[in-house]
Design a protein around this motif. Sequence first.
Motif, PDB file in Angstrom:
ATOM      1  N   GLU A 248      44.666  79.728  51.996  1.00 12.79           N
ATOM      2  CA  GLU A 248      45.591  78.869  51.099  1.00 12.79           C
ATOM      3  C   GLU A 248      46.851  79.724  51.248  1.00 12.79           C
ATOM      4  O   GLU A 248      46.788  81.002  50.990  1.00 12.79           O
ATOM      5  CB  GLU A 248      45.349  78.718  49.651  1.00 12.79           C
ATOM      6  CG  GLU A 248      43.914  77.988  49.317  1.00 12.79           C
ATOM      7  CD  GLU A 248      43.391  77.969  47.892  1.00 12.79           C
ATOM      8  OE1 GLU A 248      44.248  77.768  47.020  1.00 12.79           O
ATOM      9  OE2 GLU A 248      42.254  78.480  47.831  1.00 12.79           O
ATOM     10  N   THR A 249      47.995  78.909  51.570  1.00 13.88           N
ATOM     11  CA  THR A 249      49.168  79.800  51.884  1.00 13.88           C
ATOM     12  C   THR A 249      50.328  79.389  51.086  1.00 13.88           C
ATOM     13  O   THR A 249      50.671  78.359  50.842  1.00 13.88           O
ATOM     14  CB  THR A 249      49.394  79.447  53.423  1.00 13.88           C
ATOM     15  OG1 THR A 249      48.602  79.778  54.168  1.00 13.88           O
ATOM     16  CG2 THR A 249      50.856  80.111  53.841  1.00 13.88           C
ATOM     17  N   TRP A 250      51.137  80.508  50.829  1.00 15.90           N
ATOM     18  CA  TRP A 250      52.006  80.277  49.654  1.00 15.90           C
ATOM     19  C   TRP A 250      53.412  80.815  50.341  1.00 15.90           C
ATOM     20  O   TRP A 250      53.100  82.103  50.911  1.00 15.90           O
ATOM     21  CB  TRP A 250      52.054  80.833  48.478  1.00 15.90           C
ATOM     22  CG  TRP A 250      50.828  80.282  47.675  1.00 15.90           C
ATOM     23  CD1 TRP A 250      50.817  79.020  47.023  1.00 15.90           C
ATOM     24  CD2 TRP A 250      49.477  80.772  47.462  1.00 15.90           C
ATOM     25  NE1 TRP A 250      49.718  79.045  46.261  1.00 15.90           N
ATOM     26  CE2 TRP A 250      48.732  79.917  46.520  1.00 15.90           C
ATOM     27  CE3 TRP A 250      48.823  81.956  47.900  1.00 15.90           C
ATOM     28  CZ2 TRP A 250      47.505  80.187  46.177  1.00 15.90           C
ATOM     29  CZ3 TRP A 250      47.552  82.033  47.555  1.00 15.90           C
ATOM     30  CH2 TRP A 250      47.140  81.096  46.796  1.00 15.90           C
ATOM     31  N   LEU A 251      54.452  80.136  50.435  1.00 15.24           N
ATOM     32  CA  LEU A 251      55.866  80.954  51.057  1.00 15.24           C
ATOM     33  C   LEU A 251      56.531  81.289  49.951  1.00 15.24           C
ATOM     34  O   LEU A 251      56.996  80.835  48.865  1.00 15.24           O
ATOM     35  CB  LEU A 251      56.521  79.901  51.933  1.00 15.24           C
ATOM     36  CG  LEU A 251      57.760  80.189  52.553  1.00 15.24           C
ATOM     37  CD1 LEU A 251      57.659  81.174  53.490  1.00 15.24           C
ATOM     38  CD2 LEU A 251      58.715  78.937  52.791  1.00 15.24           C
ATOM     39  N   SER A 252      56.899  82.763  49.974  1.00 14.27           N
ATOM     40  CA  SER A 252      57.861  83.185  48.982  1.00 14.27           C
ATOM     41  C   SER A 252      59.321  82.665  48.910  1.00 14.27           C
ATOM     42  O   SER A 252      59.864  82.668  50.185  1.00 14.27           O
ATOM     43  CB  SER A 252      57.904  84.687  49.191  1.00 14.27           C
ATOM     44  OG  SER A 252      58.904  85.198  48.444  1.00 14.27           O
ATOM     45  N   MET A 253      59.743  82.185  47.901  1.00 18.19           N
ATOM     46  CA  MET A 253      61.188  81.701  47.923  1.00 18.19           C
ATOM     47  C   MET A 253      62.208  83.003  47.678  1.00 18.19           C
ATOM     48  O   MET A 253      63.300  82.552  47.966  1.00 18.19           O
ATOM     49  CB  MET A 253      61.229  80.657  47.047  1.00 18.19           C
ATOM     50  CG  MET A 253      60.177  79.534  47.014  1.00 18.19           C
ATOM     51  SD  MET A 253      60.675  78.685  48.795  1.00 18.19           S
ATOM     52  CE  MET A 253      62.027  77.789  48.394  1.00 18.19           C
ATOM     53  N   GLY A 254      61.767  83.780  47.380  1.00 21.54           N
ATOM     54  CA  GLY A 254      62.560  85.237  47.161  1.00 21.54           C
ATOM     55  C   GLY A 254      61.964  86.182  46.372  1.00 21.54           C
ATOM     56  O   GLY A 254      61.016  85.860  45.590  1.00 21.54           O
ATOM     57  N   GLU A 255      62.299  87.312  46.528  1.00 18.54           N
ATOM     58  CA  GLU A 255      61.779  88.525  45.787  1.00 18.54           C
ATOM     59  C   GLU A 255      62.639  88.631  44.533  1.00 18.54           C
ATOM     60  O   GLU A 255      63.486  88.952  44.478  1.00 18.54           O
ATOM     61  CB  GLU A 255      61.573  89.835  46.734  1.00 18.54           C
ATOM     62  CG  GLU A 255      60.977  90.967  46.295  1.00 18.54           C
ATOM     63  CD  GLU A 255      60.894  92.249  47.183  1.00 18.54           C
ATOM     64  OE1 GLU A 255      59.805  92.641  47.523  1.00 18.54           O
ATOM     65  OE2 GLU A 255      62.193  92.797  47.463  1.00 18.54           O
ATOM     66  N   LEU A 256      61.815  88.341  43.600  1.00 13.13           N
ATOM     67  CA  LEU A 256      62.422  88.648  42.201  1.00 13.13           C
ATOM     68  C   LEU A 256      62.385  89.979  41.687  1.00 13.13           C
ATOM     69  O   LEU A 256      63.497  90.446  40.967  1.00 13.13           O
ATOM     70  CB  LEU A 256      61.991  87.548  41.146  1.00 13.13           C
ATOM     71  CG  LEU A 256      61.845  86.294  41.629  1.00 13.13           C
ATOM     72  CD1 LEU A 256      60.985  85.178  40.529  1.00 13.13           C
ATOM     73  CD2 LEU A 256      63.211  85.549  41.941  1.00 13.13           C
ATOM     74  N   ILE A 257      61.523  90.964  41.788  1.00  9.49           N
ATOM     75  CA  ILE A 257      61.273  92.245  41.643  1.00  9.49           C
ATOM     76  C   ILE A 257      60.888  92.948  42.498  1.00  9.49           C
ATOM     77  O   ILE A 257      59.549  92.825  43.024  1.00  9.49           O
ATOM     78  CB  ILE A 257      60.403  92.215  40.213  1.00  9.49           C
ATOM     79  CG1 ILE A 257      60.767  91.464  39.044  1.00  9.49           C
ATOM     80  CG2 ILE A 257      60.367  93.898  39.809  1.00  9.49           C
ATOM     81  CD1 ILE A 257      60.019  91.538  37.787  1.00  9.49           C
ATOM     82  N   PRO A 258      61.716  93.655  43.176  1.00 13.87           N
ATOM     83  CA  PRO A 258      61.038  94.579  44.235  1.00 13.87           C
ATOM     84  C   PRO A 258      60.208  95.524  44.000  1.00 13.87           C
ATOM     85  O   PRO A 258      60.142  95.887  42.830  1.00 13.87           O
ATOM     86  CB  PRO A 258      62.317  95.238  45.032  1.00 13.87           C
ATOM     87  CG  PRO A 258      63.693  94.225  44.242  1.00 13.87           C
ATOM     88  CD  PRO A 258      63.103  93.798  43.221  1.00 13.87           C
ATOM     89  N   PHE A 259      59.372  95.787  44.847  1.00 10.25           N
ATOM     90  CA  PHE A 259      58.445  97.073  44.692  1.00 10.25           C
ATOM     91  C   PHE A 259      58.906  98.094  44.062  1.00 10.25           C
ATOM     92  O   PHE A 259      60.137  98.741  44.537  1.00 10.25           O
ATOM     93  CB  PHE A 259      57.692  97.548  45.858  1.00 10.25           C
ATOM     94  CG  PHE A 259      56.530  98.616  45.669  1.00 10.25           C
ATOM     95  CD1 PHE A 259      55.265  98.002  45.508  1.00 10.25           C
ATOM     96  CD2 PHE A 259      56.888  99.648  45.897  1.00 10.25           C
ATOM     97  CE1 PHE A 259      54.453  98.977  45.034  1.00 10.25           C
ATOM     98  CE2 PHE A 259      56.177 100.635  45.685  1.00 10.25           C
ATOM     99  CZ  PHE A 259      54.716 100.170  45.316  1.00 10.25           C
TER     100      PHE A 259
ATOM    101  N   ARG B  85      60.264 101.092  52.569  1.00 11.40           N
ATOM    102  CA  ARG B  85      61.723 101.374  52.582  1.00 11.40           C
ATOM    103  C   ARG B  85      62.320 100.249  53.679  1.00 11.40           C
ATOM    104  O   ARG B  85      63.513  99.868  53.580  1.00 11.40           O
ATOM    105  CB  ARG B  85      62.275 102.302  52.655  1.00 11.40           C
ATOM    106  CG  ARG B  85      62.112 103.528  51.556  1.00 11.40           C
ATOM    107  CD  ARG B  85      62.601 104.748  51.502  1.00 11.40           C
ATOM    108  NE  ARG B  85      64.099 104.521  51.455  1.00 11.40           N
ATOM    109  CZ  ARG B  85      65.198 105.454  52.154  1.00 11.40           C
ATOM    110  NH1 ARG B  85      64.645 106.555  52.438  1.00 11.40           N
ATOM    111  NH2 ARG B  85      66.427 105.130  52.057  1.00 11.40           N
ATOM    112  N   LEU B  86      61.662  99.860  54.527  1.00  7.35           N
ATOM    113  CA  LEU B  86      62.194  98.747  55.409  1.00  7.35           C
ATOM    114  C   LEU B  86      62.115  97.375  54.943  1.00  7.35           C
ATOM    115  O   LEU B  86      61.178  97.121  54.203  1.00  7.35           O
ATOM    116  CB  LEU B  86      60.899  98.751  56.599  1.00  7.35           C
ATOM    117  CG  LEU B  86      61.061 100.261  57.374  1.00  7.35           C
ATOM    118  CD1 LEU B  86      60.234 100.089  58.609  1.00  7.35           C
ATOM    119  CD2 LEU B  86      62.359 100.700  57.749  1.00  7.35           C
TER     120      LEU B  86
END
Length: 156
Positions: free
Chosen positions: A133-144, A56-57
């Motif tokens: 190989e690294t990917w930067l998340s641009m935003g969380e579209l669907i939270p867990f 939840r954090l």
Amino acid sequence: MRIVDDTDRKILLAMTEHPRSTIVAIAERLGLARNTVQARVQALEASEALQGFDRRLHAEALGYPLTVFMATHVDQPKIDHVVAQLREIPEVVQAHGIAGQADVLVRCVCKDAEDLYRVSRLVLQCDGVERTETWLSMGELIPFRLAPVLERDLGA
């Protein structure tokens, strides 16, 4: 692993909807005995169906606005050793063994680009890691979330 039934699903959904509810409040809301809810919650915790509160954090609110995914290629005989080393890096918040070209998908949180560089180096320094190989998340579209699955399976 214990498989949940409809009573467990109802308890978990109640806990998801009102996470600060007491066992007594959940029991009243669902029309169950307090002891039933208490025993079910303890069994869910023991079976790991109900996990820690750290899910939840929110990393950004804690000063880690960057979420990064690293497809990590590992020398297969050393995979357990690699996982043990990854576990020692605080910024590694999750890792999955995966099928495909990479072996482990690592999720990290970082403060900024400089911190990402430092964390990437720590991952690459793990004995047995060949490359990432690294990917930067641009935003969380669907939270867990698991509530939609629980709702669908309720009464199935």
